[in-house]
Enzyme design. Sequence first.
Site, mmCIF file in Angstrom:
data_model
loop_
_atom_site.group_PDB
_atom_site.id
_atom_site.type_symbol
_atom_site.label_atom_id
_atom_site.label_comp_id
_atom_site.label_asym_id
_atom_site.label_seq_id
_atom_site.Cartn_x
_atom_site.Cartn_y
_atom_site.Cartn_z
ATOM 1 N N ASP A 75 15.086 10.738 4.482
ATOM 2 C CA ASP A 75 14.148 10.785 5.598
ATOM 3 C C ASP A 75 14.609 9.939 6.781
ATOM 4 O OD1 ASP A 75 12.500 12.556 4.335
ATOM 5 O OD2 ASP A 75 11.058 11.065 3.647
ATOM 6 N N ASN A 150 6.590 9.970 12.573
ATOM 7 C CA ASN A 150 5.811 9.546 11.413
ATOM 8 C C ASN A 150 4.659 8.613 11.781
ATOM 9 O OD1 ASN A 150 7.105 10.993 9.458
ATOM 10 N ND2 ASN A 150 8.287 9.288 8.617
ATOM 11 N N GLU A 151 5.005 7.455 12.344
ATOM 12 C CA GLU A 151 3.958 6.474 12.618
ATOM 13 C C GLU A 151 4.401 5.428 13.628
ATOM 14 O OE1 GLU A 151 6.796 4.897 10.335
ATOM 15 O OE2 GLU A 151 5.429 6.082 9.091
ATOM 16 N N ARG A 161 0.813 -16.258 8.871
ATOM 17 C CA ARG A 161 -0.519 -16.094 9.440
ATOM 18 C C ARG A 161 -0.855 -14.628 9.709
ATOM 19 N NH1 ARG A 161 -2.711 -20.861 11.774
ATOM 20 N NH2 ARG A 161 -1.298 -22.652 11.621
ATOM 21 N N ASP A 180 -2.644 -7.902 8.459
ATOM 22 C CA ASP A 180 -1.184 -7.972 8.526
ATOM 23 C C ASP A 180 -0.632 -6.970 9.527
ATOM 24 O OD1 ASP A 180 -1.156 -9.962 6.655
ATOM 25 O OD2 ASP A 180 -0.466 -8.703 4.997
ATOM 26 N N THR A 191 2.570 10.917 4.516
ATOM 27 C CA THR A 191 3.195 10.690 3.212
ATOM 28 C C THR A 191 4.258 9.596 3.272
ATOM 29 O OG1 THR A 191 4.655 12.561 3.718
ATOM 30 C CG2 THR A 191 2.761 13.005 2.300
ATOM 31 N N ALA A 192 4.312 8.859 4.383
ATOM 32 C CA ALA A 192 5.292 7.775 4.535
ATOM 33 C C ALA A 192 4.586 6.424 4.449
ATOM 34 C CB ALA A 192 6.049 7.957 5.850
ATOM 35 N N SER A 196 1.782 4.607 1.629
ATOM 36 C CA SER A 196 1.986 3.336 0.925
ATOM 37 C C SER A 196 0.869 2.337 1.232
ATOM 38 C CB SER A 196 3.336 2.723 1.325
ATOM 39 O OG SER A 196 4.399 3.571 0.971
#
Length: 307
Positions: A75, A150-151, A161, A180, A191-192, A196
């Site tokens: 990918d 993807n993102e 922190r 975070d 799906t990436a 997760s």
Amino acid sequence: MTTRDILVVAHAHRADTIAAAARVVSALSSAGARPVLPGDDDALIDALRSVGGFAVLGTDVTIDEIELAIVLGGDGTILRAAEIVREGTAPVLGINMGHVGFLAEIEAEDLDEAIRRVIDREYTVEERMALSVRVKDTDGSVIYETWALNEATVEKASRERMMEVVIEVDGRPLSTFGCDGMVVATPTGSTAYNFSAGGPVIWPTVEAIAVVPLSAHALFARPLVVGPEAAVAIEVLARTYGTGILWCDGRRSHDLPPGARVVVRRSSRPVRLARLHPASFTDRLVRKFRLPVAGWRGPAGTVMEAE
């Protein structure tokens, strides 16, 4: 007769991928097409120099002349190819040489068949939503602009922190919390990293944007699915200790000082993927994630298609 220019993108640091790329270059040349290698990939050019018969993108061929990109790798390599052809119209055909290879159309053992079908133009083109990403400073000026297939992810730069963010959808504030980071994903990217992080899997035919907090310290910090025309903004609050960082597809990054604002919306330019098989997304999920389907009988006469 017009020359058919086919871009070949490969992971140049694996022997099996280099061997496969050499087969692709030879087969394309034999069929009368002109294989083209990325101009910025010296390792791949050097590895295939003994094969010869190829042109170099940016030197011999422009991006507008590329008909299609054949990608050999996982990918990450496919995302790199999408970046290379971004300013053109060429679709990307992924041949999986990695592990999951969710963006890939076929596996390495079907390489010869894939080349034949490319030469015979036996492929369709599917358009996938991409994201337009802008970073604004405290004055509202755009200081960085990019895109993602993807993102787009806003993450803390310091491990020690949390970062404090405020989330906005369509110009209205939604919530403020410490976390975070935040993932804003397309259906393709569901799906990436989104997957997760516990976000929803979105079928490619659904036009939507997923917004997923990473380790948020808040009651209302659940994955969200918004419409394709929504504008999602993530502002790194001034009280955040340290800096954040924006990552797009894990390839392009930009530092985010306190007060920075990341605005994500649908891009006017989709990413084009070449398809050889009409198999359903459900079948792809089952195969790529090795999901258990033993015992399923289904409607009479239904057969699960292989990609």
